[in-house]
Design an enzyme around this catalytic site. Structure first.
Site, short mmCIF file in Angstrom:
data_model
loop_
_atom_site.label_atom_id
_atom_site.label_comp_id
_atom_site.label_asym_id
_atom_site.label_seq_id
_atom_site.Cartn_x
_atom_site.Cartn_y
_atom_site.Cartn_z
N PRO A 2 0.81 -1.21 0.00
CA PRO A 2 0.00 0.00 0.00
C PRO A 2 0.85 1.27 0.00
O PRO A 2 1.72 1.45 0.84
CB PRO A 2 -0.82 -0.12 1.28
CG PRO A 2 -0.12 -1.12 2.12
CD PRO A 2 0.68 -1.99 1.23
N GLU A 3 0.58 2.15 -0.96
CA GLU A 3 1.19 3.46 -1.00
C GLU A 3 0.06 4.48 -0.99
O GLU A 3 -1.09 4.14 -0.69
CB GLU A 3 2.12 3.57 -2.20
CG GLU A 3 3.23 2.51 -2.17
CD GLU A 3 4.36 2.73 -3.16
OE1 GLU A 3 4.55 3.86 -3.65
OE2 GLU A 3 5.06 1.74 -3.47
N LYS A 55 -0.29 8.20 3.32
CA LYS A 55 -0.62 6.79 3.48
C LYS A 55 -1.55 6.53 4.67
O LYS A 55 -1.84 5.38 4.99
CB LYS A 55 0.66 5.97 3.65
CG LYS A 55 1.64 6.09 2.49
CD LYS A 55 2.88 5.24 2.76
CE LYS A 55 3.92 5.40 1.67
NZ LYS A 55 5.10 4.55 1.89
N CYS A 242 16.36 -3.16 -19.51
CA CYS A 242 15.56 -1.94 -19.47
C CYS A 242 14.62 -1.92 -20.66
O CYS A 242 14.99 -2.27 -21.78
CB CYS A 242 16.48 -0.71 -19.50
SG CYS A 242 15.61 0.87 -19.65
N CYS A 245 16.30 0.91 -23.14
CA CYS A 245 17.63 0.84 -23.75
C CYS A 245 18.25 -0.55 -23.73
O CYS A 245 19.28 -0.78 -24.37
CB CYS A 245 18.57 1.84 -23.07
SG CYS A 245 19.05 1.36 -21.39
N CYS A 264 17.87 2.15 -13.90
CA CYS A 264 18.64 1.83 -15.10
C CYS A 264 19.86 2.74 -15.13
O CYS A 264 19.71 3.96 -15.23
CB CYS A 264 17.80 2.04 -16.36
SG CYS A 264 18.76 1.91 -17.89
N CYS A 267 19.76 4.97 -18.55
CA CYS A 267 18.70 5.98 -18.70
C CYS A 267 18.71 7.01 -17.57
O CYS A 267 18.16 8.11 -17.74
CB CYS A 267 17.33 5.30 -18.75
SG CYS A 267 17.06 4.27 -20.21
#
Length: 269
Positions: A2-3, A55, A242, A245, A264, A267
Site C-alpha cells: 500500500p502506497e 498513506k 531496461c 535501452c 537503469c 537511462c
C-alpha cells in the site's frame, strides 16, 4: 504494497458507501482492539467522513471520534456489501452499516482517537500530500527538496513522508526512472525543473493508481490484457533488460530503512 494511491482510493470508496451511515455492529477479533472497548464505543455512531493523508486513513464519526490507521507493509482495508460477510482470517476490525461492512486486516497501526485528542505525531508531521487537490505537486516537491540537506539522496528523500506524502518504494523507483533522474544523486544537485518533474510525475502515477483500482501499474504494452503481470518499468526487475535501452536493471538498498531501489544506469545518469 500500500502506497498513497491505496489510502485515497479507500477514502473515495468508503466515503461513498459509509458517510452518513450508522454503525449497527462492530467486531474486534483482535484483543488489542477489543480490550480498548472499541466495539462498544463505535456501535451506534455515525460515519461523517472518510479521509486520506498520504498513506494514513481517517474515519471520522459524529461523536467526534476518529479512527486512524496506517497499513504499513501488510495491512489492508476491504469494503463489501453486507450480503458477503468478510473472511475472518487475519481480520482485526469490522465496521458494519445496514448496507456495507468495512474490514481491516493485518494492520500494525490502528487507533481510535477520542474527541479533541490530537492526531498521531507521525500524521501531523506529514509533508504535502501529492494527491491533495489543494497542493501543486511540482511546486510542493520543489520547495520541500530545497529545504533538505543537499547531500541527501533523491530516492531516500522521496520516501520520507515528512518531505512529501504518498510515495512508497514502487513509485519512488518508477518516478525516478520516468524522469530520467538517478535516485542516488544528492538533492542539492537537482535543478528546480528536475525537482518539479519528480513531483509532477509522482502525482500522475499516484492518480493513475487511484483510478486503476488494482495493483500498481506504471507500464503495460498496448496489446496486453488487463490481467498481464508485467506492470512496471524498473521496479522488481533486477537483472532484466531496461524497457527503453536494454541495459540490465540494477538494485540495492537505500536509506536508513534499506528499502530496495531499482534503476537503469544508462537511462538515469
Amino acid at each position: 504494497m500500500p502506497e498513497g494511491q491505496v489510502s485515497h482510493r479507500n477514502a473515495i470508496r468508503f466515503g461513498a458507501a459509509l458517510t452518513g451511515r450508522e454503525l449497527v455492529r462492530v467486531d474486534a477479533p483482535d484483543p488489542r482492539l477489543a480490550d480498548r472497548g472499541i466495539p462498544a464505543l463505535l456501535t451506534g455512531d455515525r460515519v461523517t467522513a472518510a479521509e486520506a493523508v498520504g498513506k494514513h486513513h481517517l474515519l471520522r464519526f459524529a461523536s467526534g471520534r476518529v479512527l486512524h490507521s496506517h497499513l504499513m507493509m501488510s495491512g489492508v482495508w476491504r469494503l463489501m456489501p453486507v450480503g458477503r460477510p468478510p473472511r475472518p482470517g487475519g481480520m482485526m476490525l469490522a465496521l458494519w452499516t445496514s448496507s456495507h461492512v468495512a474490514a481491516l486486516y493485518r494492520c500494525p497501526n490502528v487507533r481510535l482517537l477520542e474527541p479533541g485528542e490530537p492526531l498521531p505525531r507521525g500524521l501531523r508531521a506529514t509533508g504535502p500530500d501529492l494527491l491533495d487537490d489543494a497542493v501543486d505537486p511540482a511546486a510542493a516537491t520543489t520547495a520541500a527538496l530545497a529545504r533538505l540537506e543537499p547531500t541527501r539522496e533523491v530516492g531516500e528523500a522521496l520516501m520520507d513522508q515528512r518531505v512529501v506524502a504518498g510515495i512508497g518504494n514502487v513509485y519512488k523507483s518508477e518516478t525516478c526512472f520516468l524522469t530520467g533522474i538517478d535516485p542516488w544523486r544528492p538533492v542539492g544537485g537537482l535543478t528546480a525543473e528536475e525537482a518539479a518533474a519528480l513531483g509532477a510525475e509522482a502525482a500522475r502515477l499516484l492518480a493513475l493508481g487511484v483510478s486503476d483500482r488494482g495493483p500498481i501499474r506504471t507500464w503495460r504494452p498496448p496489446d496486453a490484457p488487463p490481467w498481464a503481470r508485467e506492470r512496471t518499468w524498473v521496479y522488481n526487475r533486477r537483472g532484466r533488460p531496461c524497457r527503453r535501452c536494454g541495459t540490465r536493471i540494477r538494485s540495492r538498498g537505500q536509506g536508513d530503512a534499506n528499502r530496495t531501489t531499482y534503476w537503469c544506469p544508462t537511462c538515469q545518469r
